[in-house]
Each structure stands twice: as structure tokens, then as C-alpha cells.
Design an enzyme around this catalytic site. Structure first.
Site, PDB file in Angstrom:
ATOM      1  N   LYS A 123      -0.840   2.342   7.908  1.00 45.87           N
ATOM      2  CA  LYS A 123      -0.290   1.391   6.930  1.00 45.87           C
ATOM      3  C   LYS A 123       1.213   1.260   7.169  1.00 45.87           C
ATOM      4  O   LYS A 123       1.898   2.256   7.397  1.00 45.87           O
ATOM      5  CB  LYS A 123      -0.539   1.906   5.506  1.00 45.87           C
ATOM      6  CG  LYS A 123      -1.110   0.855   4.572  1.00 45.87           C
ATOM      7  CD  LYS A 123      -1.447   1.485   3.244  1.00 45.87           C
ATOM      8  CE  LYS A 123      -1.795   0.442   2.208  1.00 45.87           C
ATOM      9  NZ  LYS A 123      -2.134   1.062   0.913  1.00 45.87           N
ATOM     10  N   ARG A 181      -5.618  -1.716 -14.270  1.00 45.93           N
ATOM     11  CA  ARG A 181      -4.870  -2.839 -14.828  1.00 45.93           C
ATOM     12  C   ARG A 181      -5.790  -4.007 -15.174  1.00 45.93           C
ATOM     13  O   ARG A 181      -5.736  -4.565 -16.258  1.00 45.93           O
ATOM     14  CB  ARG A 181      -3.811  -3.324 -13.833  1.00 45.93           C
ATOM     15  CG  ARG A 181      -2.648  -2.388 -13.618  1.00 45.93           C
ATOM     16  CD  ARG A 181      -1.879  -2.723 -12.382  1.00 45.93           C
ATOM     17  NE  ARG A 181      -2.749  -2.660 -11.213  1.00 45.93           N
ATOM     18  CZ  ARG A 181      -2.344  -2.688  -9.946  1.00 45.93           C
ATOM     19  NH1 ARG A 181      -1.073  -2.816  -9.676  1.00 45.93           N
ATOM     20  NH2 ARG A 181      -3.206  -2.600  -8.963  1.00 45.93           N
ATOM     21  N   SER A 226       2.966  -1.972  -6.628  1.00 46.79           N
ATOM     22  CA  SER A 226       3.970  -1.578  -5.630  1.00 46.79           C
ATOM     23  C   SER A 226       4.245  -2.742  -4.680  1.00 46.79           C
ATOM     24  O   SER A 226       5.397  -2.980  -4.296  1.00 46.79           O
ATOM     25  CB  SER A 226       3.482  -0.365  -4.835  1.00 46.79           C
ATOM     26  OG  SER A 226       3.354   0.740  -5.676  1.00 46.79           O
ATOM     27  N   HIS A 253       2.814   3.480 -12.641  1.00 47.87           N
ATOM     28  CA  HIS A 253       2.391   4.814 -12.202  1.00 47.87           C
ATOM     29  C   HIS A 253       2.949   5.880 -13.148  1.00 47.87           C
ATOM     30  O   HIS A 253       2.239   6.801 -13.553  1.00 47.87           O
ATOM     31  CB  HIS A 253       2.929   5.119 -10.791  1.00 47.87           C
ATOM     32  CG  HIS A 253       2.318   4.316  -9.681  1.00 47.87           C
ATOM     33  ND1 HIS A 253       3.070   3.595  -8.772  1.00 47.87           N
ATOM     34  CD2 HIS A 253       1.029   4.132  -9.303  1.00 47.87           C
ATOM     35  CE1 HIS A 253       2.276   3.017  -7.894  1.00 47.87           C
ATOM     36  NE2 HIS A 253       1.031   3.309  -8.199  1.00 47.87           N
TER      37      HIS A 253
HETATM   38  O1  PNS Z   1      -2.509   3.473  -4.494  1.00 46.42           O
HETATM   39  P1  PNS Z   1      -3.731   3.078  -3.731  1.00 46.42           P
HETATM   40  O2  PNS Z   1      -3.356   2.569  -2.359  1.00 46.42           O
HETATM   41  O3  PNS Z   1      -4.596   2.132  -4.496  1.00 46.42           O
HETATM   42  O4  PNS Z   1      -4.567   4.436  -3.522  1.00 46.42           O
HETATM   43  C1  PNS Z   1      -5.806   4.397  -2.875  1.00 46.42           C
HETATM   44  C2  PNS Z   1      -6.318   5.813  -2.557  1.00 46.42           C
HETATM   45  C3  PNS Z   1      -5.292   6.610  -1.792  1.00 46.42           C
HETATM   46  C4  PNS Z   1      -6.600   6.544  -3.854  1.00 46.42           C
HETATM   47  C5  PNS Z   1      -7.618   5.610  -1.741  1.00 46.42           C
HETATM   48  O5  PNS Z   1      -7.335   4.793  -0.660  1.00 46.42           O
HETATM   49  C6  PNS Z   1      -8.226   6.909  -1.224  1.00 46.42           C
HETATM   50  O6  PNS Z   1      -8.799   7.663  -1.990  1.00 46.42           O
HETATM   51  N1  PNS Z   1      -8.069   7.164   0.087  1.00 46.42           N
HETATM   52  C7  PNS Z   1      -8.538   8.374   0.725  1.00 46.42           C
HETATM   53  C8  PNS Z   1      -9.686   8.069   1.728  1.00 46.42           C
HETATM   54  C9  PNS Z   1     -11.035   8.123   1.038  1.00 46.42           C
HETATM   55  O7  PNS Z   1     -11.405   9.103   0.418  1.00 46.42           O
HETATM   56  N2  PNS Z   1     -11.785   7.011   1.161  1.00 46.42           N
HETATM   57  C10 PNS Z   1     -13.071   6.863   0.530  1.00 46.42           C
HETATM   58  C11 PNS Z   1     -12.876   6.410  -0.910  1.00 46.42           C
HETATM   59  S1  PNS Z   1     -14.364   6.095  -1.696  1.00 46.42           S
END
Ligand code: PNS
Length: 155
Positions: free
Chosen positions: A41, A88, A125, A17
């Protein structure tokens, strides 16, 4: 001025990150790092703890904000021009590309992919937490502030 939004769970932030965020800072005028507050979560660190760690690591280079709900709504609220995601693996690409297309469909928000430095390509993570729980070395995986927080949480 171009604003980039780097969203994620950051539970906890890793060296992967940090590398991506540092490169985004070099490429854009303003960088907002947004931490998803997802109470369903089972997170190891609270959102406030994650925000504190990111602030300690990146200082004034970024603004750190907590968000919930749709990413595209949050992106509009903070005035983001693009969302930036680190990539990645091919699996990351499949998942991230689908989300990028959904986000563009919803509001036109564009996503830019930043390939992870090969040195950090294996770090996630969840693996970091597993290794830490099992007593493995955090060397090269996370910043010092995160290593200390993991030690404290697992002691
Ligand atoms: O670090 P992560 O868990 O891969 O991050 C994922 C994240 C937070 C970027 C993704 O879950 C997200 O954008 N969540 C917000 C809800 C949302 O907008 N969902 C529709 C996505 S298309």
C-alpha cells in the site's frame, strides 16, 4: 480481564479513530491498537510514524503494535477476546460484516461494532489526506499531532 483489539491502517489516525478508541478504552480492561504493515500500500506515513502518533494521542491507555498477515493470527498472539471496529455507514457495515464473518469462520474470533459518533461519521483517512494535500483546513478532523505531521509531510 477482557482484551479488545482495534486494528487498522491509521494512515493517519483521525478524530473518528480517536473517538472509537477512547470509547473502547472505557468499555474493556485492556486495549491493543494494531497497525497493519502493508508494504504494497502506498502509505503517506511509515508504520513507525503511525505507531508514534497513536502513542502520543492515547498514551498508556492502549498498547500499540504493528502486525502483518492474518488479523486472527495476530489477535490470538496478543490474547485478544474480541476485535472492535468502528462503523460509519451502511457501506462500512457491508464490508466489515463480511470480514467479521470470515474472521469468525477462521478461528472463532468475534467482532464487536462500535457506531461512530455522528460528529465524525464523514471522516476517513483518505479524505483527510486529500483535503490536506489540497490545502484545506484540518480543523475538527485530526488531532494536533497528526495535523503537524501532515503539514510537515506536505511542505
Ligand atoms: O483501516 P483499514 O484499512 O480499514 O483496516 C483494515 C484491516 C487492517 C483491519 C484489514 O485489512 C485486516 O484485517 N487486514 C489483515 C489481513 C486479514 O486478516 N485479511 C482477512 C480479513 S477477513
Amino acid at each position: 480481564m477482557t482484551t479488545a483489539l482495534c486494528p487498522g491502517s491509521f494512515d493517519p489516525p483521525t478524530n473518528g479513530h480517536v473517538d472509537v478508541i477512547n470509547r473502547v478504552v472505557s468499555a474493556f480492561d485492556r486495549v491493543v491498537v494494531s497497525v497493519l504493515d502493508n508494504p504494497s500500500k502506498n502509505s503517506m506515513f511509515s508504520v513507525d510514524e503511525r505507531v508514534g502518533m497513536i502513542n502520543e494521542i492515547h498514551g498508556d491507555d492502549v498498547e500499540v503494535i504493528v502486525f502483518s498477515g492474518l488479523l486472527v493470527d495476530h489477535a490470538r498472539e496478543v490474547g485478544a477476546d474480541v476485535v472492535v471496529k468502528g462503523l460509519r455507514t451502511v457501506d462500512d457495515y457491508e464490508y466489515e460484516n463480511q470480514m467479521a464473518q470470515m474472521n469468525r469462520h477462521l478461528t472463532g474470533m468475534e467482532t464487536v461494532f462500535m457506531p461512530t459518533h455522528p460528529e465524525y461519521g464523514f471522516i476517513s483517512s483518505s479524505l483527510v489526506k486529500e483535503v490536506a494535500r489540497l490545502g484545506g483546513s484540518m480543523n475538527g478532523l485530526v488531532p494536533d499531532v497528526v495535523e503537524s505531521a501532515l503539514k510537515e509531510r506536505l511542505s
